[in-house]
Design a protein around this motif. Structure first.
Motif, PDB file in Angstrom:
ATOM      1  N   LYS A 122     -51.002  71.279 -31.432  1.00 44.16           N
ATOM      2  CA  LYS A 122     -51.563  70.847 -30.156  1.00 44.16           C
ATOM      3  C   LYS A 122     -53.033  71.221 -30.208  1.00 44.16           C
ATOM      4  CE  LYS A 122     -50.160  71.691 -25.419  1.00 44.16           C
ATOM      5  NZ  LYS A 122     -49.190  72.435 -24.641  1.00 44.16           N
ATOM      6  N   ARG A 123     -53.923  70.262 -29.949  1.00 46.11           N
ATOM      7  CA  ARG A 123     -55.359  70.510 -30.052  1.00 46.11           C
ATOM      8  C   ARG A 123     -56.086  70.003 -28.819  1.00 46.11           C
ATOM      9  NH1 ARG A 123     -57.059  71.098 -35.561  1.00 46.11           N
ATOM     10  NH2 ARG A 123     -55.204  71.706 -36.719  1.00 46.11           N
ATOM     11  N   ARG A 124     -57.188  70.651 -28.494  1.00 50.02           N
ATOM     12  CA  ARG A 124     -58.117  70.167 -27.466  1.00 50.02           C
ATOM     13  C   ARG A 124     -59.379  69.782 -28.219  1.00 50.02           C
ATOM     14  NH1 ARG A 124     -59.320  72.025 -21.480  1.00 50.02           N
ATOM     15  NH2 ARG A 124     -57.070  71.858 -21.570  1.00 50.02           N
ATOM     16  N   VAL A 125     -59.794  68.520 -28.068  1.00 52.21           N
ATOM     17  CA  VAL A 125     -60.876  67.966 -28.882  1.00 52.21           C
ATOM     18  C   VAL A 125     -61.912  67.273 -27.992  1.00 52.21           C
ATOM     19  CG1 VAL A 125     -61.409  66.320 -30.729  1.00 52.21           C
ATOM     20  CG2 VAL A 125     -59.242  67.559 -30.773  1.00 52.21           C
ATOM     21  N   LYS A 126     -63.179  67.590 -28.225  1.00 47.18           N
ATOM     22  CA  LYS A 126     -64.272  66.840 -27.593  1.00 47.18           C
ATOM     23  C   LYS A 126     -64.690  65.774 -28.593  1.00 47.18           C
ATOM     24  CE  LYS A 126     -68.652  66.963 -25.284  1.00 47.18           C
ATOM     25  NZ  LYS A 126     -69.732  67.762 -24.747  1.00 47.18           N
ATOM     26  N   ILE A 127     -64.570  64.507 -28.204  1.00 38.35           N
ATOM     27  CA  ILE A 127     -64.791  63.381 -29.121  1.00 38.35           C
ATOM     28  C   ILE A 127     -66.281  63.228 -29.430  1.00 38.35           C
ATOM     29  CG2 ILE A 127     -64.542  60.895 -29.420  1.00 38.35           C
ATOM     30  CD1 ILE A 127     -62.106  61.091 -27.514  1.00 38.35           C
ATOM     31  N   LEU A 128     -66.576  63.167 -30.749  1.00 38.17           N
ATOM     32  CA  LEU A 128     -67.941  62.972 -31.218  1.00 38.17           C
ATOM     33  C   LEU A 128     -68.156  61.574 -31.794  1.00 38.17           C
ATOM     34  CD1 LEU A 128     -68.439  66.399 -33.032  1.00 38.17           C
ATOM     35  CD2 LEU A 128     -69.125  65.772 -30.701  1.00 38.17           C
ATOM     36  N   ALA A 129     -67.100  61.005 -32.409  1.00 37.15           N
ATOM     37  CA  ALA A 129     -67.196  59.669 -33.008  1.00 37.15           C
ATOM     38  C   ALA A 129     -65.802  59.064 -33.100  1.00 37.15           C
ATOM     39  CB  ALA A 129     -67.819  59.742 -34.394  1.00 37.15           C
ATOM     40  N   VAL A 130     -65.748  57.730 -33.016  1.00 39.95           N
ATOM     41  CA  VAL A 130     -64.477  57.006 -33.100  1.00 39.95           C
ATOM     42  C   VAL A 130     -64.673  55.815 -34.030  1.00 39.95           C
ATOM     43  CG1 VAL A 130     -62.724  55.733 -31.810  1.00 39.95           C
ATOM     44  CG2 VAL A 130     -63.891  57.650 -30.726  1.00 39.95           C
ATOM     45  N   THR A 131     -63.748  55.656 -35.005  1.00 39.46           N
ATOM     46  CA  THR A 131     -63.733  54.480 -35.866  1.00 39.46           C
ATOM     47  C   THR A 131     -62.366  53.822 -35.725  1.00 39.46           C
ATOM     48  OG1 THR A 131     -62.849  55.559 -37.853  1.00 39.46           O
ATOM     49  CG2 THR A 131     -65.247  55.677 -37.524  1.00 39.46           C
ATOM     50  N   ASP A 132     -62.127  52.784 -36.510  1.00 39.81           N
ATOM     51  CA  ASP A 132     -60.827  52.117 -36.465  1.00 39.81           C
ATOM     52  C   ASP A 132     -59.696  53.054 -36.878  1.00 39.81           C
ATOM     53  OD1 ASP A 132     -61.934  49.744 -35.613  1.00 39.81           O
ATOM     54  OD2 ASP A 132     -62.023  48.878 -37.626  1.00 39.81           O
ATOM     55  N   GLN A 133     -59.972  53.975 -37.807  1.00 44.10           N
ATOM     56  CA  GLN A 133     -58.910  54.819 -38.353  1.00 44.10           C
ATOM     57  C   GLN A 133     -58.992  56.293 -37.963  1.00 44.10           C
ATOM     58  OE1 GLN A 133     -59.051  54.202 -42.571  1.00 44.10           O
ATOM     59  NE2 GLN A 133     -58.087  52.194 -42.435  1.00 44.10           N
ATOM     60  N   TYR A 134     -60.178  56.749 -37.525  1.00 41.21           N
ATOM     61  CA  TYR A 134     -60.371  58.179 -37.324  1.00 41.21           C
ATOM     62  C   TYR A 134     -61.023  58.513 -35.986  1.00 41.21           C
ATOM     63  CZ  TYR A 134     -59.740  58.300 -42.385  1.00 41.21           C
ATOM     64  OH  TYR A 134     -59.235  58.156 -43.643  1.00 41.21           O
ATOM     65  N   ILE A 135     -60.780  59.745 -35.562  1.00 41.15           N
ATOM     66  CA  ILE A 135     -61.510  60.342 -34.457  1.00 41.15           C
ATOM     67  C   ILE A 135     -62.122  61.625 -35.006  1.00 41.15           C
ATOM     68  CG2 ILE A 135     -61.331  61.509 -32.228  1.00 41.15           C
ATOM     69  CD1 ILE A 135     -59.068  59.599 -31.553  1.00 41.15           C
ATOM     70  N   ARG A 136     -63.416  61.764 -34.829  1.00 41.49           N
ATOM     71  CA  ARG A 136     -64.103  62.984 -35.243  1.00 41.49           C
ATOM     72  C   ARG A 136     -64.491  63.720 -33.980  1.00 41.49           C
ATOM     73  NH1 ARG A 136     -65.759  65.366 -39.626  1.00 41.49           N
ATOM     74  NH2 ARG A 136     -67.787  66.354 -39.819  1.00 41.49           N
ATOM     75  N   GLY A 137     -64.218  65.016 -33.958  1.00 42.68           N
ATOM     76  CA  GLY A 137     -64.531  65.761 -32.760  1.00 42.68           C
ATOM     77  C   GLY A 137     -64.594  67.251 -32.977  1.00 42.68           C
ATOM     78  N   MET A 138     -65.098  67.930 -31.969  1.00 39.38           N
ATOM     79  CA  MET A 138     -65.133  69.384 -31.972  1.00 39.38           C
ATOM     80  C   MET A 138     -63.780  69.874 -31.489  1.00 39.38           C
ATOM     81  SD  MET A 138     -66.305  72.329 -32.408  1.00 39.38           S
ATOM     82  CE  MET A 138     -68.057  72.456 -32.620  1.00 39.38           C
ATOM     83  N   CYS A 139     -63.018  70.456 -32.399  1.00 35.71           N
ATOM     84  CA  CYS A 139     -61.709  71.000 -32.044  1.00 35.71           C
ATOM     85  C   CYS A 139     -61.945  72.337 -31.347  1.00 35.71           C
ATOM     86  CB  CYS A 139     -60.842  71.176 -33.285  1.00 35.71           C
ATOM     87  SG  CYS A 139     -59.246  71.928 -32.916  1.00 35.71           S
ATOM     88  N   GLN A 140     -61.678  72.374 -30.057  1.00 37.10           N
ATOM     89  CA  GLN A 140     -61.902  73.594 -29.293  1.00 37.10           C
ATOM     90  C   GLN A 140     -60.839  74.639 -29.606  1.00 37.10           C
ATOM     91  OE1 GLN A 140     -62.342  72.168 -25.266  1.00 37.10           O
ATOM     92  NE2 GLN A 140     -64.279  71.165 -25.762  1.00 37.10           N
ATOM     93  N   THR A 141     -59.712  74.201 -30.171  1.00 41.61           N
ATOM     94  CA  THR A 141     -58.662  75.130 -30.565  1.00 41.61           C
ATOM     95  C   THR A 141     -59.104  75.935 -31.793  1.00 41.61           C
ATOM     96  OG1 THR A 141     -57.046  73.533 -29.765  1.00 41.61           O
ATOM     97  CG2 THR A 141     -56.210  75.313 -31.143  1.00 41.61           C
TER      98      THR A 141
END
Length: 61
Positions: free
Chosen positions: A20-39
């Motif tokens: 289970k993760r809490r993530v602030k989204i930094l970028a979104v592509t067709d296949q991936y989400i890149r973000g700062m995992c606050q966990t």
């Protein structure tokens, strides 16, 4: 999902474990989400196909 939003996700890792993760989204592509995992307090890349559930976090008032 939009850049800047914070979301809670249920994620299946490559080894089949679930986290289970809490993530602030930094970028979104067709296949991936890149973000700062606050966990984990690190920038992470998540495969969309491994995200099993998403819930937006309401902004603090």
């Amino acid at each position: 999902m939009r850049i800047g939003e914070t979301i809670n996700i249920i994620y299946m890792a490559g080894d089949g474990s679930f986290t289970k993760r809490r993530v602030k989204i930094l970028a979104v592509t067709d296949q991936y989400i890149r973000g700062m995992c606050q966990t984990k307090r690190k920038i992470r890349t998540f495969r969309k196909e491994n995200i099993l559930g998403v819930r937006k976090v309401a902004p603090a008032s």
